[in-house]
Scaffold this motif. Sequence first.
Motif, short mmCIF file in Angstrom:
data_model
loop_
_atom_site.label_atom_id
_atom_site.label_comp_id
_atom_site.label_asym_id
_atom_site.label_seq_id
_atom_site.Cartn_x
_atom_site.Cartn_y
_atom_site.Cartn_z
N VAL A 61 -3.16 35.23 96.83
CA VAL A 61 -3.38 35.48 98.26
C VAL A 61 -2.04 35.68 98.96
O VAL A 61 -1.87 36.61 99.77
N TYR A 62 -1.07 34.83 98.65
CA TYR A 62 0.24 34.92 99.28
C TYR A 62 1.00 36.18 98.86
O TYR A 62 1.65 36.82 99.70
N LYS A 63 0.91 36.56 97.59
CA LYS A 63 1.82 37.56 97.04
C LYS A 63 1.26 38.98 96.99
O LYS A 63 2.03 39.95 97.02
N ASN A 64 -0.05 39.12 96.88
CA ASN A 64 -0.64 40.44 96.70
C ASN A 64 -0.82 41.12 98.05
O ASN A 64 -1.60 40.67 98.89
N LYS A 65 -0.14 42.22 98.26
CA LYS A 65 -0.20 42.93 99.54
C LYS A 65 -1.56 43.54 99.81
O LYS A 65 -1.90 43.83 100.96
N ASP A 66 -2.34 43.73 98.75
CA ASP A 66 -3.68 44.29 98.93
C ASP A 66 -4.68 43.25 99.43
O ASP A 66 -5.78 43.60 99.88
#
Length: 258
Positions: free
Chosen positions: A42-47
């Motif tokens: 959730v934190y890292k994935n820009k999608d």
Amino acid sequence: MYNTITTELKDGILEITINRPDKLNALNQEVMKELALAIDEVYKNKDVKSALITGSGPKAFIAGADISEFLTLSPEQGAELAKRGHVIFQRIEDSHKPIAAAVNGFALGGGCELAMACHFRVASDNAKFGQPEVNLGIIPGYGGTQRLVQLVGKGKALELMMTADLIGAEEAHRLGLVNHVTTPAELLDKTRSILQKIHTKAPLAIAKVIKCVNNYFVYDINGFETEVEEFAGCFATQDLQEGASAFIEKRAAKFRGE
């Protein structure tokens, strides 16, 4: 990738499902490790624009912790278990992207604590909430003694934790523990619709709202000062320029999170 949870990214929403229906989705150490990895995404994935946490099957969101793991723990190991849970649930609460709980069936003990760590909760009308830990000779260990007070007030929180009583979805809604109550069939769609509405708003402003509201409950931080700082920070964003221009031009804003 996972043994005890499943994840699916749909329309910007990462749907995280605790997947142990034969154990009523009880939390064990493997579930907690995998949940932590999903929250990292959730934190890292820009999608990923937001997340939804639910439980597999019609009976339970999460019916508590896997009690069999408690029998051999020392006090030191118990402290480590609680600390790991606190870290994971705090990352959910502090996420700059909204995370919702879609509560189907039992949300007891650690399940209720996980739901409370989310930014809001939607419940099916068959949901049951409770912190029944005193029945087992323990207390809530993943933040329940703090978040339940924040949501329903000191008196009712103490009553619920000391009696170990369970409450239904309508009572949870009346107390402010739950935002919305719907049917089991409509539960996920209702939760998704709220998140999709949030997706149309300025993501940097959403993150600032989450930070300011969370700081209300931090004893050594002045939430009003945080609000001034975060409000001021909005003026350095392209999102504010876009939002204000769209308002003046009477058109829908197209936010980019910049």
